[in-house]
Design an enzyme around this catalytic site. Structure first.
Site, PDB file in Angstrom:
ATOM      1  N   GLY A  22       1.741   1.722   5.871  1.00 57.66           N
ATOM      2  CA  GLY A  22       1.918   2.879   5.007  1.00 57.66           C
ATOM      3  C   GLY A  22       3.191   2.820   4.181  1.00 57.66           C
ATOM      4  CG  HIS A  25       5.698  -1.341  -1.696  1.00 57.99           C
ATOM      5  ND1 HIS A  25       5.102  -2.548  -2.003  1.00 57.99           N
ATOM      6  CD2 HIS A  25       6.153  -1.455  -0.422  1.00 57.99           C
ATOM      7  CE1 HIS A  25       5.208  -3.358  -0.959  1.00 57.99           C
ATOM      8  NE2 HIS A  25       5.839  -2.716   0.016  1.00 57.99           N
ATOM      9  CG  HIS A  28       1.497  -1.777   0.492  1.00 56.61           C
ATOM     10  ND1 HIS A  28       2.695  -1.097   0.539  1.00 56.61           N
ATOM     11  CD2 HIS A  28       1.436  -2.502   1.631  1.00 56.61           C
ATOM     12  CE1 HIS A  28       3.314  -1.382   1.674  1.00 56.61           C
ATOM     13  NE2 HIS A  28       2.579  -2.240   2.355  1.00 56.61           N
ATOM     14  N   GLY A 138       0.567  -9.776   2.001  1.00 52.58           N
ATOM     15  CA  GLY A 138       1.552 -10.177   0.998  1.00 52.58           C
ATOM     16  C   GLY A 138       2.330 -11.399   1.444  1.00 52.58           C
ATOM     17  CE  LYS A 140       8.531  -7.778   2.164  1.00 47.65           C
ATOM     18  NZ  LYS A 140       9.596  -7.295   3.029  1.00 47.65           N
ATOM     19  CG  ASP A 141       5.905  -9.136   5.511  1.00 52.55           C
ATOM     20  OD1 ASP A 141       7.040  -8.983   5.972  1.00 52.55           O
ATOM     21  OD2 ASP A 141       5.318  -8.252   4.858  1.00 52.55           O
ATOM     22  CB  SER A 176      10.403  -4.172   1.385  1.00 50.98           C
ATOM     23  OG  SER A 176      10.558  -3.698   2.710  1.00 50.98           O
ATOM     24  CB  SER A 177       7.890   0.342   3.452  1.00 52.74           C
ATOM     25  OG  SER A 177       6.581   0.002   3.061  1.00 52.74           O
TER      26      SER A 177
END
Ligand code: PAF
Length: 280
Positions: A22, A25, A28, A138, A140-141, A176-177
């Protein structure tokens, strides 16, 4: 959720699945758009998974906004939001975990013991519930993507894992959240991660392949930011995650850096291309 997934598959439909915690951004949103384009039914899960947070980490304070996330979901054509409670996912008596071995040991696995065990467990459970044809993550991870791809291959899971490029703010900060934790001053300091990565890629393209020299450039830029404390800054093979001494086009440069109290991660394939295509 399982009944709807079973019915969709029985009707010959494909299911696209975007698992998230959740506080959505644009990163997502890009996963949702790709999911919408590929599958007939688009499922988004929102679940802040307690088993992937260590003691003293930010499980309690992790940002949550289901109302805003529902709007993002609607705007991106999501058919079903699956947002279970922790009690539903881990009822009393729960005792089964999925553990991927070698690729979970370095990088975030070393800094956050138990983290990937929580990730693979919840993703395996979500896959059993949502029954996706495609699942979107993603880049990013990056290590998470490697670990989940490994789990899917090793356990013969019938799902295609799709990794999509990191979406960045205009100044390069990976979305990133957790960016929500940054003060305005820290937000400026956080630019050092993407700057350091870009500089290393530039040096590689200028012909430098010796990792110790590339690392020196990475550290020079990170160390020049007073708010930054490096957790790791590593050069690894993009598939095996083993350390490399000479960089090549398969090398990933991976960073975890604390800016103030916020731990940020970022990475690039040193060759700078978009390299995460479908892995399974
Ligand atoms: O990347 C995330 O948001 C989480 O690790 C995931 C994959 C949704 C599992 O909780």
């Amino acid at each position: 959720m399982q009944e709807r997934a079973t019915a969709a598959l029985a009707a010959g439909k494909t299911i696209s699945f975007v698992p998230t915690m959740g506080f959505l951004h644009q990163g997502h949103a890009s996963l949702l758009r790709e999911g919408r384009a590929r599958g007939d039914l688009l499922v988004l899960s929102i679940f802040v998974n307690p088993t992937q947070f260590g003691v003293g980490e930010d499980f309690e304070s992790y940002p949550r906004d289901l109302q805003r996330d529902s709007e993002t979901a609607r705007d991106n054509g999501v058919d079903i939001i699956f947002a279970p409670t922790a009690g539903e996912m881990y009822p009393s008596g729960y005792q089964t975990y999925v553990n991927v071995e070698k690729v979970t040991l370095p990088l975030c696995g070393a800094s956050r013991p138990g983290h990937f065990r929580g990730v693979t467990t919840v993703v395996a459970k979500l896959f059993n519930i949502v029954k996706p044809t495609y699942a979107f993550f993603g880049q990013k991870d990056f290590q998470q993507l490697v670990v989940i791809s490994r789990m899917v291959r090793d356990l013969n899971m019938d799902v295609t894992v799709v990794g999509l490029p990191t979406v960045r703010e205009d100044d390069g900060l990976a979305m990133s959240s957790r960016n929500a934790y940054l003060s305005p001053e820290e937000r400026l300091g956080a630019r050092c991660l993407s700057r350091a990565l870009a500089a290393v890629s530039e040096l590689y393209h200028a012909g430098e392949v010796v990792v110790e020299r590339l690392r020196a450039e990475l550290l020079r830029i990170l160390d020049s930011e007073p708010l930054a404390r490096i957790d790791y800054a590593e050069f690894r093979d993009g598939d095996s995650l083993e350390e490399v001494g000479l960089a090549d086009d398969r090398t990933v440069v991976a960073l975890a850096v604390r800016i103030g109290t916020t731990r940020l991660i970022d990475n690039i394939m040193i060759a700078g291309g978009v390299t995460w295509k479908e892995k399974c």
